[in-house]
Motif scaffolding. Structure first.
Motif, PDB file in Angstrom:
ATOM      1  N   TYR A 554     -27.194  21.263 -31.513  1.00 38.30           N
ATOM      2  CA  TYR A 554     -28.626  20.964 -31.529  1.00 38.30           C
ATOM      3  C   TYR A 554     -28.958  20.054 -32.696  1.00 38.30           C
ATOM      4  N   VAL A 555     -30.070  19.344 -32.541  1.00 36.23           N
ATOM      5  CA  VAL A 555     -30.616  18.520 -33.605  1.00 36.23           C
ATOM      6  C   VAL A 555     -32.126  18.566 -33.481  1.00 36.23           C
ATOM      7  N   SER A 556     -32.795  18.560 -34.631  1.00 36.04           N
ATOM      8  CA  SER A 556     -34.251  18.641 -34.643  1.00 36.04           C
ATOM      9  C   SER A 556     -34.770  17.869 -35.844  1.00 36.04           C
ATOM     10  N   GLY A 557     -35.961  17.282 -35.698  1.00 36.45           N
ATOM     11  CA  GLY A 557     -36.547  16.598 -36.836  1.00 36.45           C
ATOM     12  C   GLY A 557     -37.685  15.708 -36.415  1.00 36.45           C
ATOM     13  N   LYS A 558     -38.166  14.933 -37.398  1.00 37.85           N
ATOM     14  CA  LYS A 558     -39.284  14.029 -37.118  1.00 37.85           C
ATOM     15  C   LYS A 558     -39.198  12.813 -38.019  1.00 37.85           C
ATOM     16  N   THR A 559     -39.816  11.736 -37.548  1.00 38.99           N
ATOM     17  CA  THR A 559     -39.992  10.520 -38.331  1.00 38.99           C
ATOM     18  C   THR A 559     -41.473  10.189 -38.320  1.00 38.99           C
ATOM     19  N   HIS A 560     -42.030   9.982 -39.505  1.00 43.06           N
ATOM     20  CA  HIS A 560     -43.459   9.685 -39.591  1.00 43.06           C
ATOM     21  C   HIS A 560     -43.679   8.187 -39.401  1.00 43.06           C
ATOM     22  N   THR A 561     -44.632   7.828 -38.570  1.00 42.01           N
ATOM     23  CA  THR A 561     -45.010   6.441 -38.366  1.00 42.01           C
ATOM     24  C   THR A 561     -46.479   6.276 -38.718  1.00 42.01           C
ATOM     25  N   LEU A 562     -46.945   5.044 -38.722  1.00 36.02           N
ATOM     26  CA  LEU A 562     -48.360   4.794 -39.004  1.00 36.02           C
ATOM     27  C   LEU A 562     -49.253   5.320 -37.889  1.00 36.02           C
ATOM     28  N   TYR A 563     -48.658   5.677 -36.755  1.00 37.32           N
ATOM     29  CA  TYR A 563     -49.418   6.281 -35.654  1.00 37.32           C
ATOM     30  C   TYR A 563     -49.370   7.808 -35.695  1.00 37.32           C
ATOM     31  N   GLY A 564     -48.504   8.370 -36.520  1.00 34.65           N
ATOM     32  CA  GLY A 564     -48.318   9.808 -36.566  1.00 34.65           C
ATOM     33  C   GLY A 564     -46.843  10.144 -36.458  1.00 34.65           C
ATOM     34  N   ALA A 568     -38.665  15.441 -32.391  1.00 26.42           N
ATOM     35  CA  ALA A 568     -37.713  15.686 -31.309  1.00 26.42           C
ATOM     36  C   ALA A 568     -36.885  16.909 -31.640  1.00 26.42           C
ATOM     37  N   ASP A 569     -36.521  17.635 -30.591  1.00 25.52           N
ATOM     38  CA  ASP A 569     -35.690  18.833 -30.732  1.00 25.52           C
ATOM     39  C   ASP A 569     -34.825  18.917 -29.478  1.00 25.52           C
ATOM     40  N   PHE A 570     -33.502  18.853 -29.668  1.00 19.94           N
ATOM     41  CA  PHE A 570     -32.579  18.902 -28.535  1.00 19.94           C
ATOM     42  C   PHE A 570     -31.550  19.997 -28.780  1.00 19.94           C
ATOM     43  N   ASN A 571     -31.468  20.937 -27.853  1.00 20.68           N
ATOM     44  CA  ASN A 571     -30.464  21.992 -27.915  1.00 20.68           C
ATOM     45  C   ASN A 571     -29.643  21.914 -26.636  1.00 20.68           C
ATOM     46  N   VAL A 572     -28.429  21.408 -26.744  1.00 22.07           N
ATOM     47  CA  VAL A 572     -27.604  21.213 -25.553  1.00 22.07           C
ATOM     48  C   VAL A 572     -26.842  22.475 -25.180  1.00 22.07           C
ATOM     49  N   ALA A 573     -26.980  23.522 -25.997  1.00 20.61           N
ATOM     50  CA  ALA A 573     -26.399  24.827 -25.627  1.00 20.61           C
ATOM     51  C   ALA A 573     -27.353  25.599 -24.726  1.00 20.61           C
ATOM     52  N   THR A 574     -28.642  25.601 -25.076  1.00 23.07           N
ATOM     53  CA  THR A 574     -29.630  26.329 -24.274  1.00 23.07           C
ATOM     54  C   THR A 574     -30.310  25.443 -23.233  1.00 23.07           C
ATOM     55  N   GLY A 575     -30.269  24.130 -23.435  1.00 21.01           N
ATOM     56  CA  GLY A 575     -30.974  23.216 -22.547  1.00 21.01           C
ATOM     57  C   GLY A 575     -32.451  23.100 -22.845  1.00 21.01           C
ATOM     58  N   ILE A 576     -32.936  23.714 -23.901  1.00 22.19           N
ATOM     59  CA  ILE A 576     -34.355  23.644 -24.277  1.00 22.19           C
ATOM     60  C   ILE A 576     -34.549  22.488 -25.253  1.00 22.19           C
ATOM     61  N   CYS A 577     -35.406  21.558 -24.885  1.00 22.91           N
ATOM     62  CA  CYS A 577     -35.657  20.370 -25.693  1.00 22.91           C
ATOM     63  C   CYS A 577     -37.155  20.119 -25.743  1.00 22.91           C
ATOM     64  N   SER A 578     -37.603  19.414 -26.780  1.00 24.24           N
ATOM     65  CA  SER A 578     -39.011  19.055 -26.867  1.00 24.24           C
ATOM     66  C   SER A 578     -39.162  17.761 -27.634  1.00 24.24           C
TER      67      SER A 578
END
Length: 845
Positions: A554-564, A568-578
């Motif tokens: 899995y990997v999760s995190g964020k990058t801030h932009t001038l729009y906000g 992203a969050d990806f878990n390839v073991a459970t298949g739950i992503c957002s």
């Protein structure tokens, strides 16, 4: 009242009337001791608000502090830290029982106290005492021993300056240094006295963490945050610089700033400050051609992340001048001055014009032309787009007239070639096979240069190799005990120096353990593993293409932009992503297959994919390839995906670290009696005949033994400690081990920027198996360690693990086995005169 008295003590001791007047005003206005104290130390107290918990993966001691709207115009602020652990040289001299609770130490004799503050900080060290009468000195260091530099450079041990009851170590006009460990040295003792507080006063630039990263490998997570913290410590008032332990380059180097600014944007989104540093460095190249091109790449990076076309246009002429200059000298093998500390890049300032850095510079030029052309296209300058695309494509086409144009490229030139984006599949495969599969030699000595290596790994779709290299180089620094990233590093150091031990010096005599040029990996992890990357200036369109390889689940995190925030969050073991797409942007999302089959994808409970796309309002379409199911035209909003995976990701088999040469032994018993043990095939007794003249009897397979150090006539310094001596440590004059003897040799000593190390190159006919032994003798008993590195003399690849001789007062032999020409680099500790006294050749058993 004690605070008030202490503040007035400071006031009395300080010569500056202006500061004194300010202090009186502060005290009278009722702002308290912290503010008064800030007038003395130079910066106001930290204005950030504490909220939440510290991040366990970050070394930042104030990670959970947040400023309200930090700006590029903000000044530095200060905060204090107490030590997290301590040790004493003599337990009878110090009663530490009350220190943890009350900060009190009872001093009953001479000795030393070492304090560990837990991480490297930008700080000054001080302590309080109401009754000190004896002689005291203080030290700071990035590692667990006080540095002992020569008189040519600022010391790190001095007597403190007294300010009332406070004793401060003032090493430079700015006061602040990179410091993790601090010492109080009791040099004399007359009667019992007391220390009532020990602290670091730390400087910080108001900066908030806007980005984030985590994954199933906590080491990679720690690497991301360590890179961010390294940059944060080096955000100075007006520019991004360096809090170096003993160097004179406290300003922003244009090349160094490139990966540092890149990491700063993904970690802090402090775009206005990055813009300020681009301006600060716009007129500089530090005399280094490649650094001028890295400035252009930094400008392009900034434009990609911000969409700030006004700034791009402001510096367009500046960038064009740099790019045109690179074009002008492209075919001339220009004087590069410097391309990197790695031996293959010319070892810093020693040999910067070798074929490898010259080829790397050509590739860097093509990359810079191509990336600047793309930026010009985005901002409507079709004329400059065409001009620099023509430069890039024409020069690459000229190279490709020879099908084997890249055959002589090593790791760094190969990486710079791949990052042009102009190589075909076969060319990338060939470069990968030649230089990127060796687990040892795909690591650069310089984390700065390795940033471009991992970029090349990504462009070759070799993410598992990249992650292993990141764990080896940047993870190795953390395993050593580092809390910031280094100027230089070899993974083999960990086995020889121990946790937080003094590391070897590089060619300029120092190795900074807090060097922001090593932080580029933070941006790489955000862009390549988390996968968030702009596809048009300012993230109006962007990709999220996570690359987890075979080792991450899995990997999760964020990058801030001038729009906000783009999260992203990806878990390839459970298949739950957002994912989260901010208003004003459109995303392209890649659902990673990780070598499994995707049977279906539901988004917010609605079927979107089951081998074909099922249209929904929030997305424009879907497709797939071997790596991803791509969802295009992702509209602003929050999305939860449920991915139905089938199959299993294959296991990744990590390659072994292997060396072409074999390290045999370290012998500290034989001393000068080498006859019958070493040198049966031949020998060199260094400077044995004086005036730089060796006594030699070379074997038939050795054609020459040469030395190099850029000083005077290009040779190391010669040293004759004693002639006609009967000391058994001195090398015997011949294999009979007779007397009298001469204690002589070669050494490196403080003298110029690259006067701290020297090399010995042994030329060998063809391929011949042999053993070579180096004899080191510290005649003066300085007990300073020596580090030895062994390279293939033709490729400059490292062929044996680095070895450290911690003491050679009795003479020490290092023995290796190899079958070709070699080069040894002898890295001394500063102010050391430990000497290479002999080289001996024997048959390999």
């Amino acid at each position: 009242m004690n605070y008030l008295a202490r503040a007035f003590g400071h006031l009395y001791a300080k010569a500056s009337l202006k500061r004194a007047f300010c202090l009186i005003l502060v005290l009278l206005s009722g702002f308290g001791w912290q503010q008064a104290y800030a007038q003395i130390t130079g910066y106001p107290p930290i204005s950030a608000k504490k909220a939440g918990q510290l991040n366990p993966h970050s070394p930042d001691p104030i990670f959970n502090y947040t400023w309200a709207g930090p700006k590029a115009t903000d000044g530095l602020e200060s905060y204090t830290l107490s030590p997290v652990s301590w040790s004493v040289s003599n337990p009878h001299s110090f009663n530490m029982s009350g220190f943890k609770k009350t900060g009190t130490i009872v001093v009953n004799g001479k000795g030393d106290i070492r304090f560990d503050f837990g991480q490297t900080n930008a700080a000054l060290l001080e302590f309080d005492s109401p009754d000190l009468q004896d002689s005291v000195q203080m030290s700071i260091s990035e590692y667990n021993q006080p540095p002992n530099y020569s008189s040519n450079y600022p010391p790190k041990t001095l007597s403190p300056k007294k300010h009332g009851n406070t004793y401060r170590l003032e090493l430079n006009p700015d006061l602040y240094e990179g410091v993790r460990f601090g010492w109080i040295h009791m040099r004399s003792f007359s009667k019992t006295w007391h220390i009532t507080a020990v602290r670091l006063v730390c400087q910080v630039r108001p900066t908030n963490y806007k980005g984030s990263f985590s994954c199933s490998d906590t080491l990679l997570t720690r690497i991301w945050y360590t890179g961010a913290y390294t940059v944060k410590l080096n955000l100075l008032k007006d520019y991004l610089g360096a809090i170096l332990m003993n160097r004179g380059d406290r300003f922003s180097w244009t090349g160094d700033a490139h990966p540092a600014q890149a990491a700063s944007m993904v970690a802090f989104a402090n775009y206005d400050f990055v813009k300020k540093n681009i301006d600060y460095t716009s007129g500089q190249s530090n005399g280094i051609r490649s650094y001028a091109l890295y400035w252009v790449l930094s400008l392009v990076d900034y434009y990609k992340y911000t969409g700030d076309s006004l700034t791009l246009k402001k510096y367009t002429d500046n960038a064009c001048a740099k790019l045109d200059d690179a074009y002008k000298v492209y075919d001339t093998n220009p004087n590069l001055e410097y391309y990197g500390w790695d031996e293959r890049l010319g070892a810093g300032f020693e040999h910067p014009n070798l074929p490898e850095p010259q080829n790397a510079y050509k590739m860097l030029s093509i990359r810079a032309w191509k990336e600047f052309a793309a930026a010009m296209a985005a901002c409507g300058r079709a004329d400059l787009q065409d001009k620099y695309n023509k430069y890039a494509t024409e020069e690459m086409a000229n190279l490709k007239k020879d099908a084997a144009w890249y055959k002589d490229f090593g790791l760094h030139a190969g990486a710079d070639a791949v990052t042009t984006g102009l190589l075909n599949i076969d060319e990338k495969k060939a470069i990968y096979a030649k230089s990127f599969t060796d687990k040892v030699n795909r690591i650069s000595y310089s984390p700065f240069n390795e940033y471009f290596v991992i970029q090349a790994f990504a462009l070759m779709n070799k993410y598992d190799d990249a992650l292993i290299s990141i764990r080896d180089l940047w993870g190795g620094q953390i395993k050593y005990g580092g809390t910031t990233f280094f100027e230089d590093y070899r993974p083999s150091w960990n086995a020889m120096v121990g946790t937080n031990g003094p590391v070897p010096t590089n060619q300029c005599g120092f190795t900074s353990l807090c060097h922001p040029w090593g932080a580029g990996v933070t941006k790489w992890l955000s862009e390549e593993v988390l996968g968030i990357k702009p596809t048009s200036p300012g993230f109006t369109t962007f990709n999220i293409l996570p690359h987890l390889g075979r080792t991450l689940t899995y990997v999760s995190g964020k990058t801030h932009t001038l729009y906000g925030d783009i999260s992203a969050d990806f878990n390839v073991a459970t298949g739950i992503c957002s994912i989260s797409v901010p208003t004003g942007t459109i995303g392209r999302i890649g659902i990673p297959k990780v070598e499994k089959n995707i049977r279906s994808i539901k988004v917010n409970g609605v079927l979107l994919w089951d081998g074909r796309y099922h249209p929904i309002d929030s997305f424009g379409g879907a497709s797939e390839d071997a790596d991803f199911v791509y969802l295009t035209g992702a509209q602003p909003g929050k999305y939860k995906f449920v991915v139905d995976y089938n199959g299993a990701t294959p296991k990744y088999i990590e390659p072994f670290a292997s060396y072409a040469a074999k390290y045999i032994s370290m012998d500290s018993k034989t001393g000068g009696n080498w006859g019958g043990i070493y040198g049966k095939d031949g020998y060199v007794l260094c400077n044995y005949n004086g005036d730089g003249k060796d006594k030699t009897a070379l074997p038939p397979y050795v054609t020459s033994v040469n030395y190099y150090k850029v000083k005077g006539n290009g040779l190391p310094l010669n040293l004759t400690n004693a002639s006609k001596t009967n000391d058994r440590r001195a090398l015997a004059p011949d294999p009979t081990n007779g007397y009298p003897r001469t204690a002589a040799g070669l050494y490196a000593m403080d003298g110029d920027q690259i006067g701290y190390t020297f090399t010995s190159t042994i030329a060998v006919k063809g391929e011949h198996n042999y053993r070579v032994s180096l004899y080191f003798l510290d005649w003066d008993n300085t007990t300073k360690p020596i580090e030895v590195e062994m390279f293939d003399a033709e490729t400059s690849n490292i062929i044996a693990p680095a070895k450290m001789i911690k003491s050679c007062t009795g003479g020490v032999y290092l023995t290796y086995a190899y079958n070709g020409p070699v080069k040894f680099r002898i890295n001394m500790s500063p102010n050391s005169k430990a000497v290479l006294s002999g080289i001996f050749f024997d048959k390999d058993k």
